[in-house]
Design an enzyme around this catalytic site. Sequence first.
Site, PDB file in Angstrom:
ATOM      1  N   ASP A  74      39.992  45.396  39.296  1.00 63.70           N
ATOM      2  CA  ASP A  74      41.214  44.664  38.932  1.00 63.70           C
ATOM      3  C   ASP A  74      42.430  45.569  39.193  1.00 63.70           C
ATOM      4  OD1 ASP A  74      43.035  42.961  37.784  1.00 63.70           O
ATOM      5  OD2 ASP A  74      42.177  43.024  35.768  1.00 63.70           O
ATOM      6  N   LYS A 132      45.187  45.031  41.008  1.00 64.95           N
ATOM      7  CA  LYS A 132      46.515  44.393  41.054  1.00 64.95           C
ATOM      8  C   LYS A 132      47.465  45.113  41.988  1.00 64.95           C
ATOM      9  CE  LYS A 132      46.359  42.306  36.429  1.00 64.95           C
ATOM     10  NZ  LYS A 132      45.169  42.935  35.836  1.00 64.95           N
ATOM     11  N   ASP A 181      52.249  46.464  46.449  1.00 61.22           N
ATOM     12  CA  ASP A 181      53.201  47.178  47.312  1.00 61.22           C
ATOM     13  C   ASP A 181      53.179  46.598  48.731  1.00 61.22           C
ATOM     14  OD1 ASP A 181      55.002  49.190  48.200  1.00 61.22           O
ATOM     15  OD2 ASP A 181      54.130  50.597  46.759  1.00 61.22           O
ATOM     16  N   ILE A 182      53.906  47.221  49.646  1.00 63.47           N
ATOM     17  CA  ILE A 182      53.929  46.741  51.031  1.00 63.47           C
ATOM     18  C   ILE A 182      52.570  47.001  51.695  1.00 63.47           C
ATOM     19  CG2 ILE A 182      56.425  47.065  51.275  1.00 63.47           C
ATOM     20  CD1 ILE A 182      55.721  49.633  52.969  1.00 63.47           C
ATOM     21  N   GLY A 183      52.308  46.260  52.756  1.00 61.24           N
ATOM     22  CA  GLY A 183      51.008  46.307  53.424  1.00 61.24           C
ATOM     23  C   GLY A 183      50.523  47.703  53.761  1.00 61.24           C
ATOM     24  N   ASN A 184      51.385  48.518  54.322  1.00 59.34           N
ATOM     25  CA  ASN A 184      50.960  49.853  54.744  1.00 59.34           C
ATOM     26  C   ASN A 184      50.536  50.715  53.562  1.00 59.34           C
ATOM     27  OD1 ASN A 184      50.674  51.911  56.883  1.00 59.34           O
ATOM     28  ND2 ASN A 184      52.279  52.943  55.699  1.00 59.34           N
ATOM     29  N   SER A 212      47.708  35.526  32.099  1.00 56.56           N
ATOM     30  CA  SER A 212      47.390  34.960  30.778  1.00 56.56           C
ATOM     31  C   SER A 212      48.375  35.417  29.706  1.00 56.56           C
ATOM     32  CB  SER A 212      45.972  35.378  30.374  1.00 56.56           C
ATOM     33  OG  SER A 212      45.887  36.789  30.267  1.00 56.56           O
ATOM     34  N   TYR A 272      44.529  33.959  24.166  1.00 52.40           N
ATOM     35  CA  TYR A 272      43.136  33.573  24.408  1.00 52.40           C
ATOM     36  C   TYR A 272      42.904  32.076  24.334  1.00 52.40           C
ATOM     37  CZ  TYR A 272      41.947  38.520  23.929  1.00 52.40           C
ATOM     38  OH  TYR A 272      41.860  39.874  24.101  1.00 52.40           O
TER      39      TYR A 272
HETATM   40  P1  BMP Z   1      40.484  41.063  27.106  1.00 54.58           P
HETATM   41  O1  BMP Z   1      39.463  39.919  27.205  1.00 54.58           O
HETATM   42  O2  BMP Z   1      39.970  42.255  26.378  1.00 54.58           O
HETATM   43  O3  BMP Z   1      41.834  40.594  26.622  1.00 54.58           O
HETATM   44  O4  BMP Z   1      40.690  41.594  28.609  1.00 54.58           O
HETATM   45  C1  BMP Z   1      41.253  40.837  29.622  1.00 54.58           C
HETATM   46  C2  BMP Z   1      41.148  41.547  30.949  1.00 54.58           C
HETATM   47  O5  BMP Z   1      41.690  40.707  31.972  1.00 54.58           O
HETATM   48  C3  BMP Z   1      41.898  42.868  31.032  1.00 54.58           C
HETATM   49  O6  BMP Z   1      41.135  43.741  31.841  1.00 54.58           O
HETATM   50  C4  BMP Z   1      43.196  42.519  31.747  1.00 54.58           C
HETATM   51  O7  BMP Z   1      43.685  43.596  32.529  1.00 54.58           O
HETATM   52  C5  BMP Z   1      42.783  41.352  32.622  1.00 54.58           C
HETATM   53  N1  BMP Z   1      43.835  40.360  32.880  1.00 54.58           N
HETATM   54  C6  BMP Z   1      44.422  39.617  31.861  1.00 54.58           C
HETATM   55  O8  BMP Z   1      44.092  39.796  30.685  1.00 54.58           O
HETATM   56  N2  BMP Z   1      45.367  38.670  32.176  1.00 54.58           N
HETATM   57  C7  BMP Z   1      45.768  38.433  33.451  1.00 54.58           C
HETATM   58  O9  BMP Z   1      46.594  37.555  33.671  1.00 54.58           O
HETATM   59  C8  BMP Z   1      45.181  39.178  34.487  1.00 54.58           C
HETATM   60  C9  BMP Z   1      44.217  40.120  34.192  1.00 54.58           C
HETATM   61  O10 BMP Z   1      43.651  40.800  35.171  1.00 54.58           O
END
Ligand code: BMP
EC number: 4.1.1.23
Length: 264
Positions: free
Chosen positions: A93, A95, A98-101, A153, A215
């Site tokens: 994960d 994420k 940055d730019i392609g290079n 999220s 959640y």
């Molecule tokens: P948790 O269920 O303990 O909250 O963990 C969620 C995981 O998902 C974390 O690793 C977080 O970096 C990742 N994450 C997130 O919670 N929301 C996003 O929008 C994108 C994510 O990668």
Amino acid sequence: MAFNSKKTYGERIENFTNIAARELLTLMERKKTNLSLALDVNTKREFLEIADKVGPYICLLKTHIDILVDFDQDFIEQLKKLQNKHDFMIFEDRKFADIGNTVKHQYSKGIYKIAEWANITNAHPLPGDGIVSGLKEVGLPLGRGLLLLAEMSSKGSLATGAYTEAAVEMARRHRDFVIGFIAGRKLVSNENEDFIVMSPGVGLDSSKDGLGQQYRTPRNVILESNSDIIIVGRGIYESDKDVIEEALRYKNAGWNAYLERLMN
Ligand code: BMP
């Protein structure tokens, strides 16, 4: 709603040319699980112990490799052993943003050499198509797949509306490498195109974490929002109960919601 969300994971394999996507759908069908564990712990020992216990119940192990305090090459060897033992894929994960290079170097070099061991990684669409092209140069020849962060999220996320739509457009321009999205719901409901949607922010016992995380339940995510994979972290590894018991609880909740979706 969407035609493809009425198909089984196995039936959707033919919708993808990307090797990682095909492998993932095959594995989900074989293991009967749409659970991904977000294993955000800080030591090798803890990580490997939990991964060994939960491995049988997941399709995808999600890592944040840069939070390990004692990362070394041996960790990668151990991780690969567990991957073979339990038959799961690995999603770093990272994420990228940055730019392609630059992302090309970040993906293939440095200490972590992510492209060597992670089947799937993800990127923010923010910088424009170059980020996908840069990652693709490294990842596609290795059979890797990419997810775009189309939504997040966390409370107050800016990845909404036109930004989310632009992420979908970007994915469409790179169908060979972009296999899907990080999002809270299915974003495309056209029967002629298919993307794998993975949703973080999944928990059965709490609604937030005090730092912006929000959640929802597996049922809400899979059945009502037509997502494909639930990503669960603290709900499993920080529970007071046994991690195996918790993993099974999420695995069953995710899979039952999927079966219910197919029958609806
Ligand atoms: P948790 O269920 O303990 O909250 O963990 C969620 C995981 O998902 C974390 O690793 C977080 O970096 C990742 N994450 C997130 O919670 N929301 C996003 O929008 C994108 C994510 O990668």
